[in-house]
Design a protein around this motif. Structure first.
Motif, PDB file in Angstrom:
ATOM      1  N   ALA A 297      23.447   6.632  -7.943  1.00 56.40           N
ATOM      2  CA  ALA A 297      22.187   7.328  -8.191  1.00 56.40           C
ATOM      3  C   ALA A 297      21.887   8.309  -7.068  1.00 56.40           C
ATOM      4  O   ALA A 297      22.489   8.275  -5.984  1.00 56.40           O
ATOM      5  N   SER A 298      20.939   9.171  -7.304  1.00 60.99           N
ATOM      6  CA  SER A 298      20.499  10.118  -6.287  1.00 60.99           C
ATOM      7  C   SER A 298      19.981   9.381  -5.063  1.00 60.99           C
ATOM      8  O   SER A 298      19.276   8.377  -5.160  1.00 60.99           O
ATOM      9  N   GLU A 299      20.323   9.906  -3.901  1.00 56.04           N
ATOM     10  CA  GLU A 299      19.852   9.290  -2.663  1.00 56.04           C
ATOM     11  C   GLU A 299      18.333   9.367  -2.522  1.00 56.04           C
ATOM     12  O   GLU A 299      17.739   8.672  -1.689  1.00 56.04           O
ATOM     13  N   GLY A 300      17.695  10.198  -3.342  1.00 54.02           N
ATOM     14  CA  GLY A 300      16.240  10.302  -3.284  1.00 54.02           C
ATOM     15  C   GLY A 300      15.507   9.226  -4.052  1.00 54.02           C
ATOM     16  O   GLY A 300      14.284   9.076  -3.912  1.00 54.02           O
ATOM     17  N   ALA A 301      16.225   8.453  -4.867  1.00 57.49           N
ATOM     18  CA  ALA A 301      15.580   7.417  -5.690  1.00 57.49           C
ATOM     19  C   ALA A 301      15.415   6.153  -4.852  1.00 57.49           C
ATOM     20  O   ALA A 301      16.121   5.167  -5.027  1.00 57.49           O
ATOM     21  N   ARG A 302      14.451   6.175  -3.945  1.00 55.83           N
ATOM     22  CA  ARG A 302      14.329   5.087  -2.983  1.00 55.83           C
ATOM     23  C   ARG A 302      12.982   4.371  -3.035  1.00 55.83           C
ATOM     24  O   ARG A 302      12.551   3.760  -2.066  1.00 55.83           O
ATOM     25  N   GLY A 303      12.307   4.453  -4.171  1.00 59.34           N
ATOM     26  CA  GLY A 303      11.125   3.634  -4.381  1.00 59.34           C
ATOM     27  C   GLY A 303       9.847   4.143  -3.747  1.00 59.34           C
ATOM     28  O   GLY A 303       8.823   3.461  -3.798  1.00 59.34           O
ATOM     29  N   ARG A 304       9.875   5.341  -3.178  1.00 62.74           N
ATOM     30  CA  ARG A 304       8.685   5.836  -2.491  1.00 62.74           C
ATOM     31  C   ARG A 304       7.526   6.050  -3.460  1.00 62.74           C
ATOM     32  O   ARG A 304       6.368   5.732  -3.132  1.00 62.74           O
ATOM     33  N   THR A 305       7.785   6.570  -4.635  1.00 61.82           N
ATOM     34  CA  THR A 305       6.695   6.784  -5.590  1.00 61.82           C
ATOM     35  C   THR A 305       6.151   5.454  -6.120  1.00 61.82           C
ATOM     36  O   THR A 305       4.961   5.344  -6.423  1.00 61.82           O
ATOM     37  N   LEU A 306       7.016   4.449  -6.216  1.00 68.90           N
ATOM     38  CA  LEU A 306       6.524   3.116  -6.568  1.00 68.90           C
ATOM     39  C   LEU A 306       5.532   2.623  -5.523  1.00 68.90           C
ATOM     40  O   LEU A 306       4.478   2.060  -5.849  1.00 68.90           O
ATOM     41  N   GLU A 307       5.870   2.838  -4.265  1.00 70.67           N
ATOM     42  CA  GLU A 307       4.980   2.402  -3.185  1.00 70.67           C
ATOM     43  C   GLU A 307       3.649   3.146  -3.216  1.00 70.67           C
ATOM     44  O   GLU A 307       2.584   2.563  -2.958  1.00 70.67           O
ATOM     45  N   LEU A 308       3.683   4.439  -3.558  1.00 70.05           N
ATOM     46  CA  LEU A 308       2.438   5.187  -3.693  1.00 70.05           C
ATOM     47  C   LEU A 308       1.583   4.606  -4.807  1.00 70.05           C
ATOM     48  O   LEU A 308       0.357   4.465  -4.661  1.00 70.05           O
ATOM     49  N   GLY A 309       2.217   4.272  -5.938  1.00 67.16           N
ATOM     50  CA  GLY A 309       1.478   3.680  -7.047  1.00 67.16           C
ATOM     51  C   GLY A 309       0.885   2.335  -6.692  1.00 67.16           C
ATOM     52  O   GLY A 309      -0.272   2.036  -7.014  1.00 67.16           O
ATOM     53  N   LEU A 310       1.677   1.497  -6.019  1.00 66.74           N
ATOM     54  CA  LEU A 310       1.168   0.184  -5.605  1.00 66.74           C
ATOM     55  C   LEU A 310      -0.013   0.344  -4.656  1.00 66.74           C
ATOM     56  O   LEU A 310      -0.996  -0.413  -4.721  1.00 66.74           O
ATOM     57  N   GLY A 311       0.053   1.344  -3.786  1.00 70.93           N
ATOM     58  CA  GLY A 311      -1.042   1.582  -2.857  1.00 70.93           C
ATOM     59  C   GLY A 311      -2.316   2.034  -3.540  1.00 70.93           C
ATOM     60  O   GLY A 311      -3.415   1.881  -2.985  1.00 70.93           O
ATOM     61  N   ALA A 312      -2.180   2.560  -4.756  1.00 68.65           N
ATOM     62  CA  ALA A 312      -3.351   2.997  -5.516  1.00 68.65           C
ATOM     63  C   ALA A 312      -3.830   1.937  -6.503  1.00 68.65           C
ATOM     64  O   ALA A 312      -4.708   2.216  -7.329  1.00 68.65           O
ATOM     65  N   GLY A 313      -3.246   0.738  -6.438  1.00 68.43           N
ATOM     66  CA  GLY A 313      -3.719  -0.359  -7.281  1.00 68.43           C
ATOM     67  C   GLY A 313      -2.860  -0.678  -8.475  1.00 68.43           C
ATOM     68  O   GLY A 313      -3.185  -1.588  -9.249  1.00 68.43           O
ATOM     69  N   ALA A 314      -1.734   0.038  -8.660  1.00 62.85           N
ATOM     70  CA  ALA A 314      -0.843  -0.270  -9.785  1.00 62.85           C
ATOM     71  C   ALA A 314      -0.086  -1.570  -9.506  1.00 62.85           C
ATOM     72  O   ALA A 314      -0.041  -2.053  -8.373  1.00 62.85           O
ATOM     73  N   SER A 315       0.534  -2.131 -10.552  1.00 63.32           N
ATOM     74  CA  SER A 315       1.203  -3.423 -10.432  1.00 63.32           C
ATOM     75  C   SER A 315       2.636  -3.344 -10.919  1.00 63.32           C
ATOM     76  O   SER A 315       2.931  -2.666 -11.912  1.00 63.32           O
ATOM     77  N   LEU A 316       3.531  -4.054 -10.211  1.00 64.63           N
ATOM     78  CA  LEU A 316       4.906  -4.179 -10.676  1.00 64.63           C
ATOM     79  C   LEU A 316       4.967  -5.078 -11.898  1.00 64.63           C
ATOM     80  O   LEU A 316       4.227  -6.066 -12.002  1.00 64.63           O
ATOM     81  N   GLY A 317       5.897  -4.762 -12.804  1.00 70.41           N
ATOM     82  CA  GLY A 317       6.138  -5.631 -13.936  1.00 70.41           C
ATOM     83  C   GLY A 317       6.853  -6.895 -13.497  1.00 70.41           C
ATOM     84  O   GLY A 317       7.306  -7.012 -12.357  1.00 70.41           O
ATOM     85  N   PRO A 318       6.989  -7.855 -14.387  1.00 72.91           N
ATOM     86  CA  PRO A 318       7.652  -9.112 -14.029  1.00 72.91           C
ATOM     87  C   PRO A 318       9.124  -8.891 -13.708  1.00 72.91           C
ATOM     88  O   PRO A 318       9.780  -8.017 -14.281  1.00 72.91           O
ATOM     89  N   SER A 319       9.643  -9.690 -12.797  1.00 74.43           N
ATOM     90  CA  SER A 319      11.057  -9.609 -12.465  1.00 74.43           C
ATOM     91  C   SER A 319      11.885 -10.009 -13.687  1.00 74.43           C
ATOM     92  O   SER A 319      11.568 -10.976 -14.385  1.00 74.43           O
ATOM     93  N   GLY A 320      12.952  -9.247 -13.957  1.00 65.38           N
ATOM     94  CA  GLY A 320      13.772  -9.500 -15.132  1.00 65.38           C
ATOM     95  C   GLY A 320      15.050 -10.239 -14.797  1.00 65.38           C
ATOM     96  O   GLY A 320      15.174 -10.864 -13.743  1.00 65.38           O
TER      97      GLY A 320
END
Length: 574
Positions: A297-320
């Motif tokens: 995958a692209s070296e830029g796909a490192r979860g940073r936008t996920l962290e921004l979303g979590l910081g704004a109150g979003a939630s991760l889905g259940p572990s699969g």
């Protein structure tokens, strides 16, 4: 035109998109088509992310080509997905996908010229399940002339170099097959002359060939459509936070040389950063052991936008089951010291005359299953622990005819690959097994058993070559089973296979309009998620070629359509 950096960024736009892969560009384009101003921010220096490295296929049941051919198969696709996904994801998400993906495809084609052609012979991966199709659902992007991008062509992410000819010429899988027959086929010879002539002309002016296919063509076509509609696309810009209060996102914060910079999103921010396959820390937290050390995958796909979303109150889905979409890959250090990650997708694993074994010298999986299911087999093993690494073994004739990972068919000399450690070789099975630290005689016994059945075209242990998907990836000129043939007696060669995440399936929970949900299941006003930042609508399952991009583009389209027709407010409810 694409610009780099933060100079002269607007203070406010309707929609801010974080990420420039197929999901992000689809969201931006759809927003523009619906009259909204849009800013795309990409933290890498190039556009396209993992999408630009991918096959570019888009899995769309009941797509326009199918409907024109009288093959509307929505009911069968629903049965297939229901059986495959079960309760691993809400049924409403896959129902929404089935009802929307074909509309997305038709609208983008009609309004922006995003064209595709059906892959009529590309069968779904799980042919053991009811509703699986024997073609038509995957769509391939049409070839694209990169010269149409002008100076922006150099901003387009390049494919993996090992997946191009001459380190810069792109070809499709059927074209590659034709080129291999160029010495005995007039069409193959003519195709080779045409493609190489075009490539040589391109190299007089460009760093690589401008005839784009696969994921590069898809991203380029989307990018051109965005630029033509005045969408502001910036590279080298990474937001440091989302502006939010009381479950309401109103913009992004950037860090510039002059200090923090806030950009307001009058309607919404869309997260499309590509998940976390390139993040060591995220992989260690979320993926099974032994944890993958590499990714294509692209070296830029490192979860940073996920962290921004979590910081704004979003939630991760259940572990699969494993939280990723997988490739088995072989790894090699390039001459410049960088690492090549080569996905063993279609070209060698299913061909007759090879075998894959674990460290004990025993088979553990059907070698011809889909790349995703193959890696799952690596982690499941034989019930006593993961089979990582695994070893793909064949003889010289196999490599000459089909290639082996990074080694292309008809490669005359293998010394380079042996010296750098990519390829192991020995005169016979016993010697190779000893070199690979396998138990005495184990590899030889496995090959002897395999060969006794393979010569008859049968595999009583794992059923290799029993489904149309597997046979399609075999050798059509080999009988009685295109996937099965004896492994030669020697000299033998082996390449190490390890799990590598192409993408990740655990992401931020959304509703069917791609709105991010908080811990209470309520939508966060002004925050949308798509692509691999969004929790998989298929529960981490991989139904067929293009399933990731089909899902990504569908929900990106739905996000932008919802933003255009539903201005957000703090008190909005589902």
């Amino acid at each position: 035109m694409i610009r780099s950096g933060t100079e002269e960024l607007p203070q406010c736009v309707d929609v801010i998109v974080l990420g420039s892969g197929a999901a992000g560009l689809t969201a931006a384009l759809t927003a523009a088509l619906n009259g909204l101003s849009c800013l795309v921010l990409e933290h890498q220096d190039t556009i396209g992310g993992t999408s630009a490295r991918s096959s570019g296929s888009v899995w769309v049941p009941a797509n326009r080509a199918m409907q024109k051919a009288g093959k509307d198969d929505t009911a069968a696709a629903r049965l297939y997905l229901d059986t495959l996904v079960k309760d691993r994801a809400p049924q409403a998400m896959r129902d929404t996908f089935l009802n929307s993906a074909h509309r997305m495809q038709s609208e983008l084609e009609d309004q922006a010229g995003i064209g595709f052609r059906p892959l009529v012979g590309a069968v779904d991966y799980r042919q053991d399940l009811p509703g699986a199709a024997q073609g038509w659902r995957p769509l391939d992007p049409l070839p694209f002339d990169g010269r149409k991008l002008g100076g922006d062509f150099n901003r387009l992410s390049a494919p993996l170099p090992e997946l191009m000819l001459f380190r810069g010429m792109m070809v499709t899988r059927p074209e590659a097959a034709s080129l291999l027959r160029a010495d005995r086929s007039l069409f193959g010879a003519w195709l080779g002359v045409r493609l190489v002539s075009r490539f040589l002309r391109d190299r007089l002016r460009y760093r690589r060939g401008t005839r784009l296919v696969l994921g590069n063509a898809l991203v380029a076509r989307l990018l051109l459509a965005c630029v033509e509609r005045g969408i502001n696309v910036r590279t080298g810009v990474e937001p440091t936070g989302l502006i939010h209060d009381d479950d309401h996102v109103t913009g992004v914060t950037l860090t510039t040389g002059g200090g923090p910079l806030n950009i307001r999103a009058a309607r919404a921010v869309i997260l499309a950063g590509g998940g976390f396959p390139a993040s060591k820390s995220w992989r260690e937290k979320e993926l099974p052991a032994p944890v993958a050390a590499h990714t294509p995958a692209s070296e830029g796909a490192r979860g940073r936008t996920l962290e921004l979303g979590l910081g704004a109150g979003a939630s991760l889905g259940p572990s699969g089951l494993d939280n990723a979409l997988w490739f088995p890959s072989s790894i090699m250090k390039r001459a410049d010291g960088s690492i090549a990650v080569y996905p063993h997708i279609l070209l060698d694993r299913a061909k007759p005359g090879s075998i894959v074994v674990d460290q004990t010298g025993q088979r553990f999986v059907n070698e011809a299953v889909s790349y995703h299911e193959f890696v799952r087999g690596m982690y499941h093993g034989r019930g006593d622990g993961p089979c990582v690494p695994a070893w793909m073994i064949c003889d010289r004739d196999f490599i000459r005819k089909y290639g082996l990972g990074l080694i292309r068919p008809r490669t005359p000399i293998l010394t380079r690959y042996i010296r750098n450690g990519y390829l192991k070789t020995a005169p016979d099975a016993a010697s190779l097994g000893a070199q690979l630290n396998m138990p005495n005689d184990a590899l030889g016994e496995t090959i002897t058993r395999f060969n006794s059945h393979a010569a008859q075209g049968t595999d009583p242990d794992f059923g290799r070559g029993n489904t149309i998907y597997e046979r399609n990836n075999g050798d059509p000129d080999h009988s009685p089973n295109p996937c099965l043939g004896p492994v030669g007696t020697g000299p033998l060669f082996a390449v190490s296979l390890v799990p590598t995440p192409l993408g990740t399936s655990r992401g931020l929970i959304t509703d069917t309009n791609a709105r991010a949900l908080n811990a209470q299941g309520q939508p966060i006003a002004g925050l949308y998620v798509c692509g691999n930042d969004m929790h998989s609508a298929f529960g981490g399952e991989y139904p067929g070629a293009g399933a990731q991009l089909g899902q990504a583009m569908c929900f990106a389209w739905r996000a932008a359509k919802h933003i255009a027709t539903h201005p957000q407010s703090k008190k909005e409810t589902p």
